[in-house]
Structure formats: C-alpha cells, structure tokens
Design a protein around this motif. Structure first.
Motif, PDB file in Angstrom:
ATOM      1  N   LEU A   1     -14.902   5.794 -14.047  1.00 49.43           N
ATOM      2  CA  LEU A   1     -13.599   6.097 -14.633  1.00 49.43           C
ATOM      3  C   LEU A   1     -13.715   6.858 -15.951  1.00 49.43           C
ATOM      4  O   LEU A   1     -12.968   7.810 -16.193  1.00 49.43           O
ATOM      5  CB  LEU A   1     -12.813   4.798 -14.861  1.00 49.43           C
TER       6      LEU A   1
ATOM      7  N   GLU B   1       0.836  -1.205   0.000  1.00 50.29           N
ATOM      8  CA  GLU B   1       0.000   0.000   0.000  1.00 50.29           C
ATOM      9  C   GLU B   1       0.872   1.257   0.000  1.00 50.29           C
ATOM     10  O   GLU B   1       0.627   2.199  -0.762  1.00 50.29           O
ATOM     11  CB  GLU B   1      -0.923   0.000   1.221  1.00 50.29           C
TER      12      GLU B   1
ATOM     13  N   GLU C   1      -8.056  -0.030 -12.563  1.00 50.23           N
ATOM     14  CA  GLU C   1      -7.890   0.796 -13.759  1.00 50.23           C
ATOM     15  C   GLU C   1      -7.348  -0.006 -14.945  1.00 50.23           C
ATOM     16  O   GLU C   1      -7.795   0.189 -16.077  1.00 50.23           O
ATOM     17  CB  GLU C   1      -6.975   1.985 -13.453  1.00 50.23           C
TER      18      GLU C   1
ATOM     19  N   GLY D   1       0.791   6.994  -6.866  1.00 50.17           N
ATOM     20  CA  GLY D   1      -0.168   8.014  -6.436  1.00 50.17           C
ATOM     21  C   GLY D   1      -1.568   7.480  -6.206  1.00 50.17           C
ATOM     22  O   GLY D   1      -2.543   8.236  -6.176  1.00 50.17           O
ATOM     23  N   ARG D   2      -1.710   6.182  -6.027  1.00 48.84           N
ATOM     24  CA  ARG D   2      -2.999   5.562  -5.758  1.00 48.84           C
ATOM     25  C   ARG D   2      -2.773   4.212  -5.101  1.00 48.84           C
ATOM     26  O   ARG D   2      -1.658   3.693  -5.093  1.00 48.84           O
ATOM     27  CB  ARG D   2      -3.826   5.409  -7.024  1.00 48.84           C
ATOM     28  N   SER D   3      -3.831   3.636  -4.591  1.00 47.73           N
ATOM     29  CA  SER D   3      -3.715   2.340  -3.910  1.00 47.73           C
ATOM     30  C   SER D   3      -3.512   1.242  -4.949  1.00 47.73           C
ATOM     31  O   SER D   3      -3.881   1.397  -6.131  1.00 47.73           O
ATOM     32  CB  SER D   3      -4.982   2.053  -3.101  1.00 47.73           C
TER      33      SER D   3
ATOM     34  N   ARG E   1      -6.832   0.309  -6.527  1.00 49.66           N
ATOM     35  CA  ARG E   1      -7.303   1.262  -7.537  1.00 49.66           C
ATOM     36  C   ARG E   1      -6.546   1.083  -8.849  1.00 49.66           C
ATOM     37  O   ARG E   1      -7.150   1.102  -9.923  1.00 49.66           O
ATOM     38  CB  ARG E   1      -7.119   2.695  -7.026  1.00 49.66           C
ATOM     39  N   TYR E   2      -5.241   0.875  -8.773  1.00 47.77           N
ATOM     40  CA  TYR E   2      -4.454   0.691  -9.991  1.00 47.77           C
ATOM     41  C   TYR E   2      -4.877  -0.582 -10.715  1.00 47.77           C
ATOM     42  O   TYR E   2      -5.042  -0.589 -11.945  1.00 47.77           O
ATOM     43  CB  TYR E   2      -2.961   0.634  -9.675  1.00 47.77           C
TER      44      TYR E   2
ATOM     45  N   GLN F   1       1.309   4.116  -3.121  1.00 40.29           N
ATOM     46  CA  GLN F   1       1.003   5.534  -2.900  1.00 40.29           C
ATOM     47  C   GLN F   1       2.200   6.398  -3.279  1.00 40.29           C
ATOM     48  O   GLN F   1       2.048   7.464  -3.888  1.00 40.29           O
ATOM     49  CB  GLN F   1       0.608   5.781  -1.440  1.00 40.29           C
TER      50      GLN F   1
END
Length: 332
Positions: free
Chosen positions: A314, A258, A275, A266-268, A271-272, A262
């Motif tokens: 998204l 985690e 995406e 720049g994200r968890s 989340r990546y 970050q």
C-alpha cells in the motif's frame, strides 16, 4: 446587599515549538472579546516559552513571548502567579521532552492552578504525569499513538474535555468551544452568546460533538448500509470481523455487500477494511514506539510478516522504513 466581586483570571499560554496557530488564536480571541463586552479586563494573558525566546508555529510564523520557564517559576509565589496555564502544541509533539517544563506544569497544578492543553497539548500534559485517570481530548489524528503511549489517560475523540482542573481540547476551532465553556462558567450564557455573535458562530458545540466530518460527508457516500458497514469496520480494527459477521450485523448477504462496495467505494469490502487497518498502523508507527509486531497485532494482523507485506504493497515502504523516516524527520 452584597456585591459580587469582579471575576479576574490570568492565563499563561506556554508555546511549544510547532504549535498550531489556529488553536492558539481561537483560544485567545474569545477572551479579548469577553473583555470588550464586559468593559473591563476580566481575562489577562501572557505568552511563555522554555527559554523566553520566540517560538515558531507549524506554519513557520514566529511568535514573541514575554516570559521564560525561569521567569514563571519566580512568579509562582507572588501576585503574578497565573490562575491557569495552557500548553499550546501541534505537530511533532512526540519529540518534545522538556523535563523542566513538565516539572513546572506539575508544580503549577499542585498549587491549584488550572492546566490546559490545545491540539496535542494533552500529549505534553500526559508526559508531565498529569493525565492519569483523567478524561482528556486530543486531535483525532494523534489519538491512536496517544492511547498506546499513555494507557492510564482516559482519552476521547471529543472536541474538548474538562476534568476537575484539567482542560484539554482537540485543537482547531475546538479551542473556541473550550474557551466559551470557560467564559460561560465564569459569567453566564448571555456573555457567551455575545462573543459568539462577534466571531460569527451560532452556537457553542458540545464537548462530545464529533471531531471529524460525518462519514457521509467525509467519504462522499450516501448509501446507509455501506456507512453502517464502515462504522463497524472502524470500531473493530484490532479484531477484524469476518464478512459473514458483518453481513449478519447489517442484514445483507455477502454478495450484496460485495456489490455495494464496488459501486460506492470502487473496491471490495475486504480491501477497504485492510486499508483502514493499515492507516491506523501507519499512525501508530509514526506516533508511538511500539514494536512493529505489536503494531501488527493492534491492527488485526496475525503475523508481522503478513503485516509488512500488506504495508509495503500500500505505501511502497516497509513499516521499519516508515518509522526510520519519521525518526530522521524528528531529529532534523
């Protein structure tokens, strides 16, 4: 003493609307240079289109051709029959459904003519029924949709593939590598090296060299652990790994992963992962006719409703809207 006969190969470049100029030019130029180095026309070529009219490339530039499908059919049984046909295509290849062209390609292949495809040319060859159980290459951006549309084709994210009498490449400068391979097979490495010097390239890339930039360069990430995690994610899109499983693979704790994501992305990590699964889903929606629910399953979503919710968050549109917009564009 026997004298080896001079090699001569005639090629028809069949231009499909919206073909890519870079793949076309990097396929033709090494042939021209090989002729120059040899001192005779070992390679000759002509351009063809379905109706004999100029064809517009994806850049908007129109290219004049010498023959039509009707002309090429007449040449099949005479001295002007080519030794190779190469299909040049590019964007919007999914809407290309020319049955006459497909039949002609099959006829040429059945007569012993080598068949090739540049960029998304493999899509045209597969539509013609020429890639069942054949190894082939296509541009990485089109690979997800191609795999779903033509499950019998053995498609790889390679620069180029040669399977018996079928030649395919991923487009761009990979066309240069494929044609250099052809020249090397026809002649020798010395000629290939001389052509390489002329085009200012220092080597012929292997068919299995990667199409895309390495993750390190593509994402601007230097941390090896993060890169390993992203590779794991990209290899497991239809059945996503849990963060615990990923942690076990890379020897880190969940908290460490985690924190690293970050810092680097720049994200968890969750989340990546979401995406990149949605990015694959977008390619499938655009390039295939799979029902939305099957796209959802192929990208690791347990329900179509959850998939639609994530997709809308998204991309600010639903999967159905994405597909409808694409159909409207192709119909234009």
């Amino acid at each position: 003493m026997t004298v080896k006969p001079a090699i001569k190969r005639s090629i028809v470049f069949f231009l499909v609307p919206d073909f890519t100029l870079i793949a076309f030019s990097t396929a033709v130029e090494p042939l021209r240079l090989a002729n120059r180095m040899l001192g005779y026309d070992a390679y000759s070529w002509r351009l063809a289109s379905a109706d004999g009219r100029p064809v517009k490339a994806s850049s908007g530039i129109e290219i004049a051709v010498q023959t039509s499908l009707e002309d090429e059919r007449r040449k099949m049984s005479g001295p002007d029959r080519p030794s190779m046909v190469i299909v040049c295509s590019g964007v919007n290849v999914e809407k290309y459904q020319n049955r006459s062209a497909f039949a002609w390609l099959r006829e040429e292949y059945n007569r012993g003519v080598a068949i090739g495809g540049l960029c998304t040319g493999a899509h045209v060859l597969a539509s013609a029924g020429l890639l069942s159980n054949k190894r082939c290459a296509i541009h990485w951006e089109n690979l997800p949709g191609f795999s779903e549309a033509f499950p019998k084709a053995n498609v790889f994210a390679d620069l180029f593939e040669v399977d018996q009498n079928i030649y395919t490449c991923a487009g761009g400068t990979a066309a240069l590598d494929m044609m250099l391979k052809l020249i090397g097979d026809d002649f020798d490495e010395m000629l290939v090296n001389r052509v390489c010097e002329q085009v200012l390239t220092d080597r012929v890339r292997s068919p299995t060299d990667r199409q895309r930039l390495p993750l390190r360069a593509r994402l601007g990430v230097q941390n090896g652990k993060v890169l390993s995690i992203i590779e794991l994610m990209e290899m497991n899109l239809s059945e996503p790994l849990s963060l615990i499983e990923i942690a076990d693979h890379v020897g880190l704790s969940r908290r460490q992963i985690e924190r690293l994501f970050q810092q680097e992305m720049g994200r968890s990590p969750a989340r990546y992962y979401l995406e990149i699964r949605l990015d694959r889903a977008r390619h499938l929606l655009i390039q295939s006719s799979l029902p939305v629910v099957e796209v959802a399953v192929a990208c690791g979503f347990v329900s179509a409703s959850h998939f639609s919710k994530c997709y809308r968050e998204l991309y600010a549109r639903s999967p159905q809207q994405e597909r409808a917009d694409r159909k409207q564009l192709l119909a234009a």
